[in-house]
Design an enzyme around this catalytic site. Structure first.
Site, short mmCIF file in Angstrom:
data_model
loop_
_atom_site.label_atom_id
_atom_site.label_comp_id
_atom_site.label_asym_id
_atom_site.label_seq_id
_atom_site.Cartn_x
_atom_site.Cartn_y
_atom_site.Cartn_z
N ASP A 1 -4.92 2.11 -4.38
CA ASP A 1 -2.98 2.51 -4.43
C ASP A 1 -2.37 0.89 -3.70
O ASP A 1 -1.39 0.71 -2.65
CB ASP A 1 -2.24 3.17 -3.44
CG ASP A 1 -3.50 3.72 -2.08
OD1 ASP A 1 -4.12 2.91 -2.07
OD2 ASP A 1 -2.41 4.35 -1.26
N ASP B 1 0.57 -1.26 0.36
CA ASP B 1 0.00 -0.15 -0.22
C ASP B 1 0.71 1.17 0.03
O ASP B 1 1.79 1.61 1.02
CB ASP B 1 -0.83 0.34 1.58
CG ASP B 1 -1.91 0.86 1.38
OD1 ASP B 1 -2.79 0.32 0.77
OD2 ASP B 1 -1.04 2.53 1.28
N LEU B 2 0.86 2.17 -0.69
CA LEU B 2 1.30 3.19 -1.24
C LEU B 2 0.95 3.85 0.26
O LEU B 2 0.26 4.63 0.21
CB LEU B 2 1.11 4.22 -2.64
CG LEU B 2 1.59 2.97 -3.46
CD1 LEU B 2 1.44 4.08 -4.83
CD2 LEU B 2 3.38 2.83 -3.36
#
Length: 443
Positions: free
Chosen positions: A329, A286-287
């Site tokens: 994301d 996950d960004l």
């Protein structure tokens, strides 16, 4: 020999005329006069003197007799002069004796255009919507449909002209093709490509023998069906199906496998690992700070960023591994054939380092990082659901304990502390506050 009522031409082995008797001279001069030509014989090549020598099959007959050193006798029809000939070939050591006699009288029913069946076949050919041509056994045209002319960009009268010189197709091995046709068999060639009128055309060919009124094979009927458009349509349909498949199993923005294809790949990877007694690792990414990029720089920049992240991830893993985008994301990586977990950690570190490098998007230097959770099959579970769930939990732990980290599910529990407060990252809090102000959501 000179006084025989049978025509005689004596040839050298190189087809030069050495001698013609009176009958042969009379025939040759008569045919030349009707064609408004003058001829010379002795010392000249026979194909310059004898009508349709090359296209009537005479040259093949003489060549075969010489090669086999055998006497040959045959009745042939010479379309160019509308004449039936009885031909006899006697090869000698240094020369060839070529006897012929006009036997057209009494052979009228054998002439295609003088037979009832011939008229019917000609009429059917001329009016056929399918490109079709009727040929004699020397491969000369007897009748062609208008559609044949249209396909091959031909005009004028084709009767008597050689198919081998007019159309860019003829069986590569004429003798074997003739043997097949004379045995009553059909010849088929599919999806044959040709350049016709400067354009590539695709044709399906059929060739069958036709019979005269005495049930003898008198020639061949050729069908040429253009399939260029249908082949192009099939190609377009195939491409459309491929695009539909691509859309069904791939993320539209990044081109990576989507959630459905990720699950399929993971199922196959686990099944293979079970058979080969190896391990599979799933990384859940996950960004960090992606929401701030979207809020501050806009969704267009966010989309470009996701594409660049996808490119960096793909460049790190092997071709046998899978990088997928689950949505937003969130990305996942399937690492197959794992025998040492240190390899998984090394890949995780590479990903963290690569994702943290700045991204040049327009005038902006965009910075994000990533939190990664990893689970290992079979240590952390035996099903796709278990493996995905535990890598997701490990990712969430990495995110809530400082971000920009790589955490194994196995090590997550030892890091947890019951008294540990929930950490709210500053960049996410700033983004949330800005959005709340814009939407008047503060109370």
């Amino acid at each position: 020999q000179d006084e025989l009522d049978v025509a005689l031409i004596v040839l050298t082995l190189s087809d030069t005329i050495e001698f013609v008797n009176k009958s042969a001279k009379a025939y040759l001069e008569g045919w030349a006069t009707r064609a408004n030509r003058t001829i010379q014989t002795v010392g000249f090549r026979i194909h310059d003197v004898f009508p349709a020598y090359m296209t009537s099959g005479l040259h093949l007959m003489i060549q075969e007799a010489v090669n086999k050193q055998e006497y040959m006798e045959k009745e042939i029809f010479v379309e160019a002069i509308d004449t039936w000939l009885m031909v006899k070939i006697i090869p000698a050591a240094e020369e060839v004796y070529f006897y012929f006699k006009d036997i057209s009288e009494g052979k009228e029913t054998d002439n295609f255009f003088k037979s009832t069946s011939g008229h019917v076949l000609e009429t059917m050919t001329l009016n056929s919507p399918t490109p079709v041509a009727v040929l004699n056994r020397q491969w000369d045209y007897i009748a062609v449909s208008e559609s044949w002319k249209d396909v091959f960009k031909l005009s004028g009268t084709l009767r008597g002209r050689s198919h081998t010189q007019m159309v860019p197709w003829i069986p590569k091995d004429i003798k074997s093709a003739e043997a097949e046709l004379l045995a009553g068999h059909e010849i088929k060639v599919e999806a044959d490509e040709h350049m016709i009128g400067g354009q590539k055309e695709i044709l399906n060919w059929n060739m069958v023998p036709w019979h005269d009124t005495e049930h003898r094979i008198a020639g061949y009927v050729a069908y040429a069906v253009p399939v260029t458009e249908s082949m192009r349509l099939k190609s377009r349909e195939s491409q459309d199906r491929e695009r539909e498949k691509q859309l069904a199993y791939h993320d539209i923005l990044t081109g990576l496998p989507n959630r459905q294809l990720f699950y399929d790949r993971l199922n196959m990877a686990l099944a293979q690992a079970y058979r080969q007694v190896t391990q599979v690792a799933v990384l859940f990414l996950d960004l960090d700070g992606f929401k701030a990029v979207n809020d501050n720089l806009g969704h267009d920049v966010g989309d470009i960023l996701l594409k660049k992240v996808a490119e960096r991830l793909t460049a790190i893993v092997r071709d046998t591994d899978t990088v997928a985008r689950l949505g937003g994301d969130e990305f996942t990586v399937i690492l197959t054939g794992i025998s040492d977990q240190s390899h998984v950690a090394a890949i995780g570190d590479k990903i963290i380092k690569s994702i943290s490098e700045p991204y040049k998007i327009g005038p902006n230097d965009v910075h994000v990082s990533t939190s990664i959770g990893a689970s290992i099959y079979p240590d952390d579970g035996s099903s796709t659901t278990d493996i995905i769930k535990k890598s997701d939990q490990a990712m969430y732990h990495a995110k809530t304990t400082g971000k920009n980290r790589f955490v194994y599910f196995q090590h997550m529990e030892s890091e947890k502390k019951d008294t540990e407060p929930e950490i709210v990252p500053v960049d996410d809090l700033a983004s949330d506050l800005k959005t709340a102000l814009q939407k008047n959501e503060l109370t």
